[in-house]
Motif scaffolding. Sequence first.
Motif, PDB file in Angstrom:
ATOM      1  N   GLU A 169       0.867  -1.172   0.000  1.00 30.70           N
ATOM      2  CA  GLU A 169       0.000   0.000   0.000  1.00 30.70           C
ATOM      3  C   GLU A 169       0.910   1.231   0.000  1.00 30.70           C
ATOM      4  O   GLU A 169       2.104   1.128   0.260  1.00 30.70           O
ATOM      5  CB  GLU A 169      -0.905  -0.034   1.251  1.00 30.70           C
ATOM      6  CG  GLU A 169      -1.994   0.994   1.334  1.00 30.70           C
ATOM      7  CD  GLU A 169      -2.786   1.197   0.032  1.00 30.70           C
ATOM      8  OE1 GLU A 169      -2.235   1.843  -0.881  1.00 30.70           O
ATOM      9  OE2 GLU A 169      -3.922   0.723  -0.043  1.00 30.70           O
ATOM     10  N   ILE A 170       0.313   2.383  -0.314  1.00 28.60           N
ATOM     11  CA  ILE A 170       1.096   3.603  -0.212  1.00 28.60           C
ATOM     12  C   ILE A 170       1.114   3.987   1.265  1.00 28.60           C
ATOM     13  O   ILE A 170       0.065   4.124   1.887  1.00 28.60           O
ATOM     14  CB  ILE A 170       0.493   4.733  -1.055  1.00 28.60           C
ATOM     15  CG1 ILE A 170       0.534   4.311  -2.534  1.00 28.60           C
ATOM     16  CG2 ILE A 170       1.257   6.045  -0.833  1.00 28.60           C
ATOM     17  CD1 ILE A 170       0.046   5.347  -3.495  1.00 28.60           C
ATOM     18  N   ALA A 171       2.305   4.128   1.829  1.00 24.42           N
ATOM     19  CA  ALA A 171       2.427   4.480   3.240  1.00 24.42           C
ATOM     20  C   ALA A 171       2.971   5.897   3.343  1.00 24.42           C
ATOM     21  O   ALA A 171       3.602   6.412   2.416  1.00 24.42           O
ATOM     22  CB  ALA A 171       3.370   3.508   3.943  1.00 24.42           C
ATOM     23  N   GLY A 172       2.733   6.519   4.486  1.00 25.09           N
ATOM     24  CA  GLY A 172       3.247   7.857   4.728  1.00 25.09           C
ATOM     25  C   GLY A 172       2.513   8.888   3.899  1.00 25.09           C
ATOM     26  O   GLY A 172       1.529   8.596   3.228  1.00 25.09           O
ATOM     27  N   ARG A 173       2.985  10.122   3.943  1.00 25.38           N
ATOM     28  CA  ARG A 173       2.394  11.135   3.078  1.00 25.38           C
ATOM     29  C   ARG A 173       3.416  12.211   2.754  1.00 25.38           C
ATOM     30  O   ARG A 173       4.476  12.287   3.369  1.00 25.38           O
ATOM     31  CB  ARG A 173       1.170  11.745   3.721  1.00 25.38           C
ATOM     32  CG  ARG A 173       1.511  12.588   4.903  1.00 25.38           C
ATOM     33  CD  ARG A 173       0.354  13.465   5.225  1.00 25.38           C
ATOM     34  NE  ARG A 173       0.343  13.750   6.644  1.00 25.38           N
ATOM     35  CZ  ARG A 173      -0.659  14.322   7.253  1.00 25.38           C
ATOM     36  NH1 ARG A 173      -1.748  14.627   6.591  1.00 25.38           N
ATOM     37  NH2 ARG A 173      -0.576  14.574   8.527  1.00 25.38           N
ATOM     38  N   ARG A 178       5.452   6.416   0.038  1.00 22.09           N
ATOM     39  CA  ARG A 178       6.223   5.343  -0.583  1.00 22.09           C
ATOM     40  C   ARG A 178       5.363   4.102  -0.648  1.00 22.09           C
ATOM     41  O   ARG A 178       4.399   3.952   0.100  1.00 22.09           O
ATOM     42  CB  ARG A 178       7.466   5.042   0.253  1.00 22.09           C
ATOM     43  CG  ARG A 178       7.078   4.487   1.620  1.00 22.09           C
ATOM     44  CD  ARG A 178       8.055   4.857   2.717  1.00 22.09           C
ATOM     45  NE  ARG A 178       7.561   4.378   4.000  1.00 22.09           N
ATOM     46  CZ  ARG A 178       6.952   5.129   4.916  1.00 22.09           C
ATOM     47  NH1 ARG A 178       6.751   6.413   4.679  1.00 22.09           N
ATOM     48  NH2 ARG A 178       6.534   4.618   6.042  1.00 22.09           N
ATOM     49  N   ALA A 181       5.228  -2.586   2.124  1.00 22.49           N
ATOM     50  CA  ALA A 181       4.555  -3.720   2.749  1.00 22.49           C
ATOM     51  C   ALA A 181       4.377  -3.326   4.212  1.00 22.49           C
ATOM     52  O   ALA A 181       5.025  -2.387   4.678  1.00 22.49           O
ATOM     53  CB  ALA A 181       5.410  -4.964   2.608  1.00 22.49           C
ATOM     54  N   PRO A 182       3.512  -4.005   4.961  1.00 26.09           N
ATOM     55  CA  PRO A 182       3.303  -3.606   6.354  1.00 26.09           C
ATOM     56  C   PRO A 182       4.618  -3.464   7.112  1.00 26.09           C
ATOM     57  O   PRO A 182       5.515  -4.292   6.982  1.00 26.09           O
ATOM     58  CB  PRO A 182       2.475  -4.758   6.917  1.00 26.09           C
ATOM     59  CG  PRO A 182       1.722  -5.284   5.746  1.00 26.09           C
ATOM     60  CD  PRO A 182       2.658  -5.131   4.582  1.00 26.09           C
ATOM     61  N   GLY A 183       4.722  -2.386   7.868  1.00 26.16           N
ATOM     62  CA  GLY A 183       5.914  -2.150   8.661  1.00 26.16           C
ATOM     63  C   GLY A 183       7.125  -1.799   7.828  1.00 26.16           C
ATOM     64  O   GLY A 183       8.252  -1.852   8.325  1.00 26.16           O
TER      65      GLY A 183
ATOM     66  N   TYR B  63      -1.616  -0.292   7.549  1.00 28.90           N
ATOM     67  CA  TYR B  63      -0.314   0.374   7.643  1.00 28.90           C
ATOM     68  C   TYR B  63      -0.330   1.700   6.884  1.00 28.90           C
ATOM     69  O   TYR B  63       0.219   2.708   7.344  1.00 28.90           O
ATOM     70  CB  TYR B  63       0.784  -0.547   7.101  1.00 28.90           C
ATOM     71  CG  TYR B  63       2.171  -0.008   7.319  1.00 28.90           C
ATOM     72  CD1 TYR B  63       2.684   0.123   8.602  1.00 28.90           C
ATOM     73  CD2 TYR B  63       2.969   0.377   6.240  1.00 28.90           C
ATOM     74  CE1 TYR B  63       3.964   0.628   8.818  1.00 28.90           C
ATOM     75  CE2 TYR B  63       4.247   0.877   6.446  1.00 28.90           C
ATOM     76  CZ  TYR B  63       4.744   1.002   7.730  1.00 28.90           C
ATOM     77  OH  TYR B  63       5.989   1.492   7.945  1.00 28.90           O
ATOM     78  N   GLY B  64      -0.994   1.697   5.725  1.00 33.84           N
ATOM     79  CA  GLY B  64      -1.102   2.917   4.934  1.00 33.84           C
ATOM     80  C   GLY B  64      -1.769   4.028   5.750  1.00 33.84           C
ATOM     81  O   GLY B  64      -1.291   5.162   5.784  1.00 33.84           O
ATOM     82  N   THR B  67       0.417   5.212   8.831  1.00 38.10           N
ATOM     83  CA  THR B  67       1.561   6.056   8.485  1.00 38.10           C
ATOM     84  C   THR B  67       1.138   7.370   7.842  1.00 38.10           C
ATOM     85  O   THR B  67       1.923   8.296   7.734  1.00 38.10           O
ATOM     86  CB  THR B  67       2.527   5.330   7.525  1.00 38.10           C
ATOM     87  OG1 THR B  67       1.762   4.831   6.420  1.00 38.10           O
ATOM     88  CG2 THR B  67       3.229   4.178   8.215  1.00 38.10           C
ATOM     89  N   PHE B  68      -0.102   7.438   7.388  1.00 39.17           N
ATOM     90  CA  PHE B  68      -0.562   8.675   6.753  1.00 39.17           C
ATOM     91  C   PHE B  68      -0.840   9.742   7.811  1.00 39.17           C
ATOM     92  O   PHE B  68      -0.516  10.908   7.635  1.00 39.17           O
ATOM     93  CB  PHE B  68      -1.824   8.404   5.935  1.00 39.17           C
ATOM     94  CG  PHE B  68      -2.309   9.604   5.173  1.00 39.17           C
ATOM     95  CD1 PHE B  68      -1.759   9.919   3.934  1.00 39.17           C
ATOM     96  CD2 PHE B  68      -3.300  10.435   5.684  1.00 39.17           C
ATOM     97  CE1 PHE B  68      -2.179  11.033   3.227  1.00 39.17           C
ATOM     98  CE2 PHE B  68      -3.730  11.560   4.988  1.00 39.17           C
ATOM     99  CZ  PHE B  68      -3.167  11.857   3.749  1.00 39.17           C
ATOM    100  N   TYR B  69      -1.459   9.347   8.906  1.00 36.96           N
ATOM    101  CA  TYR B  69      -1.819  10.325   9.939  1.00 36.96           C
ATOM    102  C   TYR B  69      -0.714  10.427  10.984  1.00 36.96           C
ATOM    103  O   TYR B  69      -0.318   9.420  11.567  1.00 36.96           O
ATOM    104  CB  TYR B  69      -3.130   9.918  10.612  1.00 36.96           C
ATOM    105  CG  TYR B  69      -4.283   9.975   9.659  1.00 36.96           C
ATOM    106  CD1 TYR B  69      -4.830  11.202   9.280  1.00 36.96           C
ATOM    107  CD2 TYR B  69      -4.815   8.812   9.115  1.00 36.96           C
ATOM    108  CE1 TYR B  69      -5.891  11.261   8.381  1.00 36.96           C
ATOM    109  CE2 TYR B  69      -5.875   8.870   8.218  1.00 36.96           C
ATOM    110  CZ  TYR B  69      -6.408  10.099   7.860  1.00 36.96           C
ATOM    111  OH  TYR B  69      -7.442  10.160   6.972  1.00 36.96           O
TER     112      TYR B  69
END
Lengths: 901, 159
Positions: A169-173, A178, A181-183, B63-64, B67-69
């Motif tokens: 999934e797309i993680a962060g913002r 990026r 995968a989980p973690g 996880y998405g 990590t977004f918030y």
Amino acid sequence: MSAELTFTIDGVSLTAPKGDTVLNAAKAAGIYIPHLCFSEGLKPYGACRLCIVEIDGVRGMPTSCATQVTDGMVVHNDVDSVNRVRRMVCEMLIADHPLVCLSCSANMNCRLQDVAAFLGIKGSRLRRMVRKPIVDDSNPFYTRDLSKCILCGLCTRSCHELRGVGAIEIAGRGFESRIAAPGDGPVRDSTCNSCGECVDRCPVNALWAKHETLPPTATVRTTCGYCGCGCGLELGTRGGKIVRVRGDRNAPSNHGSLCVKGRFGLDFVSAPDRLTTPLIKRNGVFEEATWEEALDLVATRLCEIKEKHGPDALAGFSSAKCTNEENYIFQKLFRAGIGTNNVDHCARLCHASTVAGLARAFGSGAMTNPQSEFEHADCIFVTGSNTTEAHPITAISIIKAVVENGATLIVADPRRIELTRYATLHIRQRSGTDVALFNAMINVIISEELGDDAFIQGRTEGVEALKACVADCTPEWAEPITGIPADKIREAARLYAKAERGSIAYSMGITQHTTGTDNVLALANLAMVTGNIGRPSTGVNPLRGQNNVQGACDLGALPNKYPGYQDVTDPKIRATFETAWGVPLSPDNGITVTEIVNAADSGDIKGLYVMGENPMLSDPNLNHVEHALMNLEFLCVQDIFMTETAELADVVLPAASFAEKDGTVTNTDRRVQRVRTAVPKPGEARDDWAILCDIATRIGYPMSYASPSQILDEIATVSPIYGGISFERIEEVGLQWPCPDKDHPGTPFLHQGEFKRGKGKFHATPFKVAAEEPDSDYPLLLTTGRYLYHWHTRTMTSRTKGLEAICPPTPIEIHPDDAARAGIQHGDVIEVSSRRGTIEANAHVTDRSPRGTVFMAFHFHEGAANRLTIDAVDPIAKIPEFKVCAVRIRTADPTKKTDDA
Amino acid sequence: MRRSVTATATHIPELESVLARYSREESQLIPLLQDIQDHVGYISSESMQAAAAHLNIPESSVYGVVTFYSQFYLTRQGRHKVRVCQGTACHVRGAGEIIRAVSARLGIKPGETTKDFEFSVERVACFGSCALAPVMVVNEKVYGNVTPEMAIRILDELT
Ligand code: SF4
Ligand code: SF4
Ligand code: SF4
Ligand code: FES
Ligand code: FES
């Protein structure tokens, strides 16, 4: 159906079906609109904003991937105002992108380059913010470098939307965004099943297949050689090797999707240990021989045995891996050339009970509806099929039905298979009690009047027998037998019965029992009692295993059927074949795979010809098989590798793999599809049909054909269901049989309006217990099956290192409670014994197995599950009970531990 | 490669009682995560697995979101949360020195937690109290016009 709309792009007048987007319509017309975040089959995402256009009367610049065409629409694409904005967007992407095009393996095959070229971008005026390579190399088949990622989301969306896996999934913002995968762990530790969909969809080189280093010089469309899904493949070749594999987006079975085996598992084709010359065993060792010598020897030995002991002392195992044409020639060699009906193939071990059961109930033993129709069913009942692993592409249709169309999914399976993630209801029957479950469901349907009376009245017969049989089979009766709470059985019955379009999918969890035929008949009862058959997205759907197991059955590699399921004992039919083949034919049914093994053991069968099968791993009770094969006077094996069976042969003949031959195969949809030559055969290997023709000729029944196309034309004249099928007609897309004549469009689903046999017939199927139940000596029930990463006896998949790395030999799945009782820990090497043999395996402690049941795949010769299985068979179909036998487990040697498990 | 979906049995009682309060609709994800964080203090990978299993969605989706918030913590936080503003107004008035002083005192970088899980330090964009710049917030208590010495005194009082 869909109205045509007329519109223009940059003054060019185009048409598009209603509902089509501007981007799609432009693509179809060969007009390029820059785009990066759209790909066929996925919902528009609107992230890249490169596909913007101007539309008269519409404010701003809408994205063409999300805008539907309307009649008379005027679209401006390649105009300055739009391109100016696009250029800005593209420069921003490039500012972040390492400009290493010359050393990038996507060079000249990169969507970002396409966009930049279209916009005439030379460099970026923005300050470059280039990231260092951020590489995840953990997957054996593909690599990810996030520094090249443009965050189009195609990989994550294909993983979630198309495959239903959702490993990434797309993680962060913001700048931190990026793909992860989980973690942010290595993708290898995620739920990724290496299907490669994301790699195929990535527009740049942020994801790439490790084996793709050079671009292909030629591309061949063909059909995958592994499973019955029958995926269309595009094999890119260079210098006689396969260097790229893509799914064929126009293929009706898979629309471009593939599983890990089809996409990454083709190393076997060019494996160094392919058989390249004929081998003759002299004094116990194989010696290379010429084709002349080998063919002469085979012909002589076959003739000798026939002369001394009669034609029925010979038998042949045809192959569900070979083409239709080769299966036809194989059975013709045995029937017309040798004079016996002793031909069979591994369908005996997988779907013989389907063929027997469905033929009795409906008149035809094939899947009633194609895989793609699952997508539009409103209730799907999956039982005895670990679909995501054994039929990965079929599973996609089932998952889509649930996730996108809101269908109800009922999974009846002892194991917590992956599909249960999508299930409305998961019921876990004890292995071997399926009939009790189905009878109880029918009992509920009848007593609660949920059946389709009009259908029962109009289209079926024998309902009284069914009613009598299930009268006492209440859910309360079934509960102690199946281990499923009565109210869950009721719920399952109601969910299925109330569906408008209820579809049943099953596989070997149903067929491989001593009650296999009854299991199938009970499912047929269930479908008929609710009228869920003979319409789109309904039916009783046996998912066929091998790429051509359907075809091998269709073409008469069965001891009681000529091509097209015509009885060998019917004098009228026999007369037609005698005329067609020009010789008198045996009036007696031949014997089956399991019977042939027994007859070899007792000495009644003296000579055996095996084409592309490996009974030394695939058949039950291997110790017995080994003994039987050693007892033969003559064994000839024709294969692409030195298999466990070939080791025992007197003569071994090298054959061509699926990538080296022309012909047709029939997938589980009954769709006859082309296989095409992509690479040359290694050494002196030859096409199976050509070898067989030479042998026939040498034993006095001359056969010769110019090409497989000519063989298929002959098939069309003797097998009415293939009557209208020819190479020419299936050049683009395959046809689904029955296809009786040249103008017939093929038959997507069976039994519309009338069953093949006239009325559908209900059969009474009283519950019977399995042949061998756990007891105090052997307290656990062993059930067998398959993993996604291997194919059958691993002859092909073991040649791909990555598949071996992901799924090494030999796991056994044990419930935590059973493991604890036996003092076994995850990763221990344990000893598994049944009354027939003992093997070693690695304990995988998981609640995927129910309490009291252990699971093993039959792929591994290192720990061959079939040394344990029982050769008790179904009385009608003669299919062995692979799914139930009794075993015990104990720690083998405490010093042995594997770190993989 | 994880070959199977194994139902995640949780070993944290708080987690189980939180999960029990939520239906299995996907829309429950964010409130559920907030609740987990309130009770457990942060979102561990075990919590993410449990939330994914409870809502029947892929773990990657959880996880998405986590990590977004920025409100969600992926690691166990300190008993005391020290947040130092780095917004424009505070920056101009010496917030850099404050964060350096705090880091030096606790021996950790912003975004980290001390080994004894007593303190976590974080930079924050702007608290909206620019008039008091530079601003530091410790466990929801706002301190204005902070000097490096004062910051250290505040920390020392907590230990
Ligand atoms: S390879 Fe398949 S399962 Fe793995 S991340 Fe890509 S799309 Fe998902
Ligand atoms: S890895 Fe490829 S497909 Fe995935 S977001 Fe990045 S560029 Fe797009
Ligand atoms: S093995 Fe089956 S599902 Fe996989 S690519 Fe081949 S035909 Fe398709
Ligand atoms: S393709 Fe339309 S926004 Fe990306
Ligand atoms: S800049 Fe620090 S509170 Fe606004």
